[in-house]
Design a protein around this motif. Structure first.
Motif, PDB file in Angstrom:
ATOM      1  N   ILE A  46       8.572   9.542   0.040  1.00  0.00           N
ATOM      2  CA  ILE A  46       9.845   9.438   0.765  1.00  0.00           C
ATOM      3  C   ILE A  46      10.433   8.029   0.647  1.00  0.00           C
ATOM      4  O   ILE A  46      11.375   7.676   1.368  1.00  0.00           O
ATOM      5  CB  ILE A  46       9.697   9.842   2.242  1.00  0.00           C
ATOM      6  N   GLY A  47       9.861   7.207  -0.236  1.00  0.00           N
ATOM      7  CA  GLY A  47      10.423   5.890  -0.485  1.00  0.00           C
ATOM      8  C   GLY A  47       9.919   4.800   0.434  1.00  0.00           C
ATOM      9  O   GLY A  47      10.595   3.784   0.628  1.00  0.00           O
ATOM     10  N   VAL A  48       8.715   4.991   0.997  1.00  0.00           N
ATOM     11  CA  VAL A  48       8.109   3.986   1.867  1.00  0.00           C
ATOM     12  C   VAL A  48       6.813   3.521   1.224  1.00  0.00           C
ATOM     13  O   VAL A  48       5.959   4.345   0.867  1.00  0.00           O
ATOM     14  CB  VAL A  48       7.813   4.559   3.274  1.00  0.00           C
ATOM     15  N   ARG A  49       6.653   2.214   1.085  1.00  0.00           N
ATOM     16  CA  ARG A  49       5.423   1.688   0.494  1.00  0.00           C
ATOM     17  C   ARG A  49       4.580   1.006   1.551  1.00  0.00           C
ATOM     18  O   ARG A  49       5.082   0.191   2.324  1.00  0.00           O
ATOM     19  CB  ARG A  49       5.730   0.666  -0.611  1.00  0.00           C
ATOM     20  N   ILE A  50       3.291   1.376   1.598  1.00  0.00           N
ATOM     21  CA  ILE A  50       2.378   0.670   2.486  1.00  0.00           C
ATOM     22  C   ILE A  50       1.224   0.117   1.664  1.00  0.00           C
ATOM     23  O   ILE A  50       0.759   0.744   0.719  1.00  0.00           O
ATOM     24  CB  ILE A  50       1.843   1.567   3.622  1.00  0.00           C
ATOM     25  N   ASP A  51       0.811  -1.075   2.032  1.00  0.00           N
ATOM     26  CA  ASP A  51      -0.383  -1.679   1.465  1.00  0.00           C
ATOM     27  C   ASP A  51      -1.525  -1.435   2.432  1.00  0.00           C
ATOM     28  O   ASP A  51      -1.348  -1.529   3.660  1.00  0.00           O
ATOM     29  CB  ASP A  51      -0.173  -3.186   1.257  1.00  0.00           C
ATOM     30  N   PHE A  71      18.712   3.468   4.873  1.00  0.00           N
ATOM     31  CA  PHE A  71      17.657   3.056   3.944  1.00  0.00           C
ATOM     32  C   PHE A  71      17.718   3.956   2.719  1.00  0.00           C
ATOM     33  O   PHE A  71      17.396   5.149   2.789  1.00  0.00           O
ATOM     34  CB  PHE A  71      16.282   3.130   4.614  1.00  0.00           C
ATOM     35  N   VAL A  72      18.148   3.367   1.603  1.00  0.00           N
ATOM     36  CA  VAL A  72      18.355   4.134   0.379  1.00  0.00           C
ATOM     37  C   VAL A  72      17.640   3.441  -0.779  1.00  0.00           C
ATOM     38  O   VAL A  72      17.254   2.275  -0.688  1.00  0.00           O
ATOM     39  CB  VAL A  72      19.865   4.269   0.056  1.00  0.00           C
ATOM     40  N   ASP A  93      20.125  -3.637   3.706  1.00  0.00           N
ATOM     41  CA  ASP A  93      20.495  -5.043   3.936  1.00  0.00           C
ATOM     42  C   ASP A  93      19.397  -5.991   3.465  1.00  0.00           C
ATOM     43  O   ASP A  93      19.071  -6.983   4.128  1.00  0.00           O
ATOM     44  CB  ASP A  93      20.782  -5.284   5.420  1.00  0.00           C
ATOM     45  N   GLY A  94      18.808  -5.652   2.330  1.00  0.00           N
ATOM     46  CA  GLY A  94      17.783  -6.516   1.757  1.00  0.00           C
ATOM     47  C   GLY A  94      16.393  -6.356   2.328  1.00  0.00           C
ATOM     48  O   GLY A  94      15.442  -7.004   1.860  1.00  0.00           O
ATOM     49  N   GLN A  95      16.232  -5.490   3.331  1.00  0.00           N
ATOM     50  CA  GLN A  95      14.913  -5.261   3.919  1.00  0.00           C
ATOM     51  C   GLN A  95      14.332  -3.950   3.395  1.00  0.00           C
ATOM     52  O   GLN A  95      14.921  -2.890   3.568  1.00  0.00           O
ATOM     53  CB  GLN A  95      14.981  -5.216   5.447  1.00  0.00           C
ATOM     54  N   SER A  96      13.172  -4.045   2.756  1.00  0.00           N
ATOM     55  CA  SER A  96      12.527  -2.856   2.186  1.00  0.00           C
ATOM     56  C   SER A  96      11.617  -2.197   3.213  1.00  0.00           C
ATOM     57  O   SER A  96      11.070  -2.853   4.113  1.00  0.00           O
ATOM     58  CB  SER A  96      11.703  -3.247   0.956  1.00  0.00           C
ATOM     59  N   LEU A  97      11.469  -0.889   3.076  1.00  0.00           N
ATOM     60  CA  LEU A  97      10.522  -0.152   3.925  1.00  0.00           C
ATOM     61  C   LEU A  97       9.121  -0.350   3.364  1.00  0.00           C
ATOM     62  O   LEU A  97       8.538   0.540   2.737  1.00  0.00           O
ATOM     63  CB  LEU A  97      10.894   1.326   3.979  1.00  0.00           C
ATOM     64  N   THR A  98       8.585  -1.522   3.611  1.00  0.00           N
ATOM     65  CA  THR A  98       7.264  -1.896   3.128  1.00  0.00           C
ATOM     66  C   THR A  98       6.491  -2.558   4.256  1.00  0.00           C
ATOM     67  O   THR A  98       7.032  -3.436   4.938  1.00  0.00           O
ATOM     68  CB  THR A  98       7.367  -2.886   1.941  1.00  0.00           C
ATOM     69  N   PHE A  99       5.264  -2.132   4.469  1.00  0.00           N
ATOM     70  CA  PHE A  99       4.431  -2.772   5.486  1.00  0.00           C
ATOM     71  C   PHE A  99       2.965  -2.490   5.198  1.00  0.00           C
ATOM     72  O   PHE A  99       2.627  -1.736   4.273  1.00  0.00           O
ATOM     73  CB  PHE A  99       4.824  -2.327   6.899  1.00  0.00           C
ATOM     74  N   THR A 100       2.092  -3.097   5.975  1.00  0.00           N
ATOM     75  CA  THR A 100       0.647  -2.985   5.763  1.00  0.00           C
ATOM     76  C   THR A 100       0.024  -2.087   6.827  1.00  0.00           C
ATOM     77  O   THR A 100       0.331  -2.211   8.021  1.00  0.00           O
ATOM     78  CB  THR A 100      -0.016  -4.378   5.817  1.00  0.00           C
ATOM     79  N   LEU A 101      -0.833  -1.189   6.395  1.00  0.00           N
ATOM     80  CA  LEU A 101      -1.596  -0.321   7.297  1.00  0.00           C
ATOM     81  C   LEU A 101      -3.049  -0.782   7.296  1.00  0.00           C
ATOM     82  O   LEU A 101      -3.736  -0.703   6.276  1.00  0.00           O
ATOM     83  CB  LEU A 101      -1.503   1.137   6.847  1.00  0.00           C
ATOM     84  N   VAL A 102      -3.515  -1.270   8.433  1.00  0.00           N
ATOM     85  CA  VAL A 102      -4.914  -1.655   8.589  1.00  0.00           C
ATOM     86  C   VAL A 102      -5.699  -0.418   9.004  1.00  0.00           C
ATOM     87  O   VAL A 102      -5.235   0.370   9.840  1.00  0.00           O
ATOM     88  CB  VAL A 102      -5.064  -2.763   9.656  1.00  0.00           C
TER      89      VAL A 102
END
Length: 288
Positions: A136-141, A93-94, A106-115
């Motif tokens: 660190i390059g991880v996005r959470i909504d 993951f770069v 491979d087209g998958q971003s380190l992005t997810f939702t935190l409830v």
């Protein structure tokens, strides 16, 4: 308050980030190295010292400290964003060459939702985690919901990607964490992460039926070591409870609490400092 002595004890609770290990939209969470990187990327010292105002202990495992089953030599994880970033990079993951600040593979971003619960403290914790992971390059909504909704609409139906929550084990002094991490609880139970590890489940099964405390402690030790290796969810903190007692009161002892009322469990041993005074002898008188 100069007239008070303050005593602090660990509460029977643990704050953590549940990770849904069986959600195909966030398949990268099934990678234990990614989960480890996420934990290394959370500044739990900041959460405990500033957001919780020091009223918590950093957590590294699923069994509460102070319990006879707690393994003090469990692996501890200090805040290390550089190590976290290196782990993510090693797993492929770069930051894309085209630009941006979110790691991808491979087209998958380190992005997810935190409830998270919609109260002030949990919201601030979620925002702190969001800021840490951005480094660190991880996005959470973030999605804030009432606590009842968090449990009933997200955790119980497994309808989430990640969730900030508290485990409450009040009035259950036995350290058995079976309900939260055994395979049989992954569907319909409280194993919200759906951790499916046969070896860990066998440790929990054997510990439940073992009568010898030394053997039980060894089984729980093995379980904690395996938990730290796989990190199915991210332990954050154990809350503490502080209370004041008049400085004149002596013999106050602090023990781990399984209910807030446990602070008074040894009240029969409390005492006040007393001083003996000499009785003044009256002056002799002469008989008439």
């Amino acid at each position: 308050e100069p007239t008070l002595s303050v005593y602090t004890s660990r509460l029977p609770q643990m704050g953590l980030v549940f990770l849904n290990l069986n959600n195909p939209t966030v398949s990268f969470l099934q990678n234990e190295k990614i989960r480890r990187a996420l934990l290394l990327g959370v500044n739990r010292n900041l959460i405990v010292s500033h957001i919780m105002q020091g009223q918590a202990i950093i957590a590294d495992g699923p069994i509460l400290p102070g319990s006879w089953a707690y393994y003090n030599e469990i692996e501890h994880f200090d805040y290390d964003p550089d190590a976290a970033a290196a782990l993510l990079k090693a797993e492929g993951f770069v930051i894309p060459a085209s630009g941006g600040d979110i790691r991808a593979k491979d087209g998958q971003s380190l992005t997810f939702t935190l409830v998270h619960p919609d109260d002030t403290v949990h919201t601030q914790i979620a925002q702190s985690i969001q800021a840490d992971w951005a480094l660190i390059g991880v996005r959470i909504d973030l999605q804030s919901v009432p606590y009842d909704s968090l449990v009933n609409d997200f955790l119980t139906p497994r309808n989430y990607q990640a969730a900030l929550a508290d485990l409450n084990t009040a009035r259950t002094p036995d350290p058995d964490p079976y309900l939260f991490w055994h395979q049989s609880e992954a569907t319909g139970g409280q194993n919200y992460s759906q951790w499916d590890n046969r070896t860990a489940s066998e440790f929990l099964e054997s510990a439940r039926t073992e009568a010898d405390f030394t053997s039980r402690a060894r089984l729980y030790r093995n379980f904690q070591v395996l938990f730290a290796k796989e990190m199915p969810s991210l332990p954050l903190y154990y809350p503490v409870y502080s209370y004041g007692v008049d400085v004149q009161v002596q013999g106050v002892q602090v023990a781990p609490m399984y209910d807030v009322s446990d602070r008074l469990a040894l009240i029969a041993e409390w005492y006040l400092v007393t001083r003996r005074t000499l009785e003044q002898t009256p002056e002799p008188t002469v008989a008439p």
